[in-house]
Design a protein around this motif. Structure first.
Motif, PDB file in Angstrom:
ATOM      1  N   GLY A  24       0.819  -1.213   0.000  1.00  0.00           N
ATOM      2  CA  GLY A  24       0.000   0.000   0.000  1.00  0.00           C
ATOM      3  C   GLY A  24       0.848   1.256   0.000  1.00  0.00           C
ATOM      4  O   GLY A  24       0.549   2.218  -0.711  1.00  0.00           O
ATOM      5  N   LEU A  25       1.918   1.258   0.781  1.00  0.00           N
ATOM      6  CA  LEU A  25       2.808   2.421   0.809  1.00  0.00           C
ATOM      7  C   LEU A  25       3.517   2.612  -0.526  1.00  0.00           C
ATOM      8  O   LEU A  25       3.686   3.746  -0.986  1.00  0.00           O
ATOM      9  N   ILE A  26       3.910   1.516  -1.149  1.00  0.00           N
ATOM     10  CA  ILE A  26       4.555   1.611  -2.465  1.00  0.00           C
ATOM     11  C   ILE A  26       3.578   2.169  -3.492  1.00  0.00           C
ATOM     12  O   ILE A  26       3.911   3.062  -4.275  1.00  0.00           O
ATOM     13  N   ALA A  27       2.342   1.669  -3.485  1.00  0.00           N
ATOM     14  CA  ALA A  27       1.331   2.162  -4.425  1.00  0.00           C
ATOM     15  C   ALA A  27       1.031   3.637  -4.180  1.00  0.00           C
ATOM     16  O   ALA A  27       0.877   4.416  -5.128  1.00  0.00           O
ATOM     17  N   LEU A  28       0.954   4.025  -2.922  1.00  0.00           N
ATOM     18  CA  LEU A  28       0.711   5.428  -2.597  1.00  0.00           C
ATOM     19  C   LEU A  28       1.860   6.304  -3.070  1.00  0.00           C
ATOM     20  O   LEU A  28       1.641   7.390  -3.617  1.00  0.00           O
ATOM     21  N   GLY A  29       3.073   5.841  -2.894  1.00  0.00           N
ATOM     22  CA  GLY A  29       4.230   6.592  -3.368  1.00  0.00           C
ATOM     23  C   GLY A  29       4.232   6.762  -4.873  1.00  0.00           C
ATOM     24  O   GLY A  29       4.545   7.837  -5.391  1.00  0.00           O
ATOM     25  N   ILE A  30       3.861   5.707  -5.585  1.00  0.00           N
ATOM     26  CA  ILE A  30       3.805   5.778  -7.045  1.00  0.00           C
ATOM     27  C   ILE A  30       2.710   6.741  -7.484  1.00  0.00           C
ATOM     28  O   ILE A  30       2.871   7.483  -8.465  1.00  0.00           O
ATOM     29  N   ALA A  31       1.610   6.786  -6.762  1.00  0.00           N
ATOM     30  CA  ALA A  31       0.507   7.675  -7.130  1.00  0.00           C
ATOM     31  C   ALA A  31       0.819   9.135  -6.810  1.00  0.00           C
ATOM     32  O   ALA A  31       0.428  10.040  -7.546  1.00  0.00           O
ATOM     33  N   ILE A  32       1.528   9.386  -5.725  1.00  0.00           N
ATOM     34  CA  ILE A  32       1.772  10.762  -5.281  1.00  0.00           C
ATOM     35  C   ILE A  32       3.025  11.370  -5.916  1.00  0.00           C
ATOM     36  O   ILE A  32       3.108  12.582  -6.078  1.00  0.00           O
ATOM     37  N   PHE A  33       3.983  10.551  -6.304  1.00  0.00           N
ATOM     38  CA  PHE A  33       5.257  11.069  -6.799  1.00  0.00           C
ATOM     39  C   PHE A  33       5.124  12.062  -7.953  1.00  0.00           C
ATOM     40  O   PHE A  33       5.786  13.104  -7.929  1.00  0.00           O
ATOM     41  N   PRO A  34       4.300  11.814  -8.981  1.00  0.00           N
ATOM     42  CA  PRO A  34       4.195  12.813 -10.064  1.00  0.00           C
ATOM     43  C   PRO A  34       3.719  14.189  -9.581  1.00  0.00           C
ATOM     44  O   PRO A  34       4.189  15.213 -10.069  1.00  0.00           O
ATOM     45  N   ARG A  35       2.810  14.211  -8.625  1.00  0.00           N
ATOM     46  CA  ARG A  35       2.335  15.503  -8.107  1.00  0.00           C
ATOM     47  C   ARG A  35       3.450  16.232  -7.372  1.00  0.00           C
ATOM     48  O   ARG A  35       3.615  17.446  -7.521  1.00  0.00           O
ATOM     49  N   ILE A  36       4.203  15.515  -6.580  1.00  0.00           N
ATOM     50  CA  ILE A  36       5.310  16.131  -5.846  1.00  0.00           C
ATOM     51  C   ILE A  36       6.370  16.635  -6.822  1.00  0.00           C
ATOM     52  O   ILE A  36       6.920  17.721  -6.657  1.00  0.00           O
ATOM     53  N   GLU A  37       6.630  15.856  -7.863  1.00  0.00           N
ATOM     54  CA  GLU A  37       7.619  16.256  -8.867  1.00  0.00           C
ATOM     55  C   GLU A  37       7.192  17.545  -9.575  1.00  0.00           C
ATOM     56  O   GLU A  37       8.008  18.447  -9.788  1.00  0.00           O
ATOM     57  N   ARG A  38       5.903  17.654  -9.931  1.00  0.00           N
ATOM     58  CA  ARG A  38       5.405  18.873 -10.567  1.00  0.00           C
ATOM     59  C   ARG A  38       5.486  20.068  -9.630  1.00  0.00           C
ATOM     60  O   ARG A  38       5.824  21.174 -10.037  1.00  0.00           O
ATOM     61  N   MET A  39       5.177  19.845  -8.355  1.00  0.00           N
ATOM     62  CA  MET A  39       5.242  20.930  -7.382  1.00  0.00           C
ATOM     63  C   MET A  39       6.681  21.431  -7.229  1.00  0.00           C
ATOM     64  O   MET A  39       6.919  22.643  -7.201  1.00  0.00           O
ATOM     65  N   ILE A  40       7.630  20.522  -7.173  1.00  0.00           N
ATOM     66  CA  ILE A  40       9.034  20.913  -7.042  1.00  0.00           C
ATOM     67  C   ILE A  40       9.504  21.644  -8.296  1.00  0.00           C
ATOM     68  O   ILE A  40      10.219  22.643  -8.213  1.00  0.00           O
ATOM     69  N   ALA A  41       9.089  21.170  -9.475  1.00  0.00           N
ATOM     70  CA  ALA A  41       9.469  21.831 -10.722  1.00  0.00           C
ATOM     71  C   ALA A  41       8.896  23.253 -10.773  1.00  0.00           C
ATOM     72  O   ALA A  41       9.573  24.187 -11.213  1.00  0.00           O
ATOM     73  N   TYR A  42       7.662  23.414 -10.304  1.00  0.00           N
ATOM     74  CA  TYR A  42       7.054  24.749 -10.273  1.00  0.00           C
ATOM     75  C   TYR A  42       7.813  25.671  -9.324  1.00  0.00           C
ATOM     76  O   TYR A  42       8.084  26.828  -9.645  1.00  0.00           O
ATOM     77  N   GLN A  43       8.149  25.166  -8.153  1.00  0.00           N
ATOM     78  CA  GLN A  43       8.888  25.982  -7.196  1.00  0.00           C
ATOM     79  C   GLN A  43      10.264  26.353  -7.737  1.00  0.00           C
ATOM     80  O   GLN A  43      10.732  27.475  -7.528  1.00  0.00           O
ATOM     81  N   ASP A  44      10.917  25.439  -8.420  1.00  0.00           N
ATOM     82  CA  ASP A  44      12.208  25.750  -9.029  1.00  0.00           C
ATOM     83  C   ASP A  44      12.070  26.825 -10.096  1.00  0.00           C
ATOM     84  O   ASP A  44      12.917  27.716 -10.220  1.00  0.00           O
ATOM     85  N   CYS A  45      10.991  26.734 -10.870  1.00  0.00           N
ATOM     86  CA  CYS A  45      10.759  27.721 -11.927  1.00  0.00           C
ATOM     87  C   CYS A  45      10.540  29.107 -11.323  1.00  0.00           C
ATOM     88  O   CYS A  45      11.124  30.087 -11.772  1.00  0.00           O
ATOM     89  N   VAL A  46       9.721  29.180 -10.300  1.00  0.00           N
ATOM     90  CA  VAL A  46       9.452  30.465  -9.651  1.00  0.00           C
ATOM     91  C   VAL A  46      10.719  30.997  -8.990  1.00  0.00           C
ATOM     92  O   VAL A  46      11.030  32.188  -9.064  1.00  0.00           O
TER      93      VAL A  46
END
Length: 59
Positions: A24-46
């Motif tokens: 369950g934790l692995i599946a949750l990590g796979i589901a959440i990782f793209p959102r976290i990656e986009r958030m970090i990319a946005y913060q880097d851009c700003v």
């Protein structure tokens, strides 16, 4: 030689519960990782000073 009646052995479900929790934790990590990656990319851009970091073009 009279042996007392022993109750049937109980099943140990702890291993299955731990395995299910890890999966369950692995599946949750796979589901959440793209959102976290986009958030970090946005913060880097700003942080780099860009003003059009939303990825949208047009109004």
């Amino acid at each position: 030689m009279d042996q007392p009646d022993r109750p049937p052995p109980k099943r140990d479900y702890l291993g299955l519960i731990v395995l299910a929790a890890l999966l369950g934790l692995i599946a949750l990590g796979i589901a959440i990782f793209p959102r976290i990656e986009r958030m970090i990319a946005y913060q880097d851009c700003v942080a780099s000073g860009h003003i059009n970091c939303g990825g949208r073009t047009g109004p």
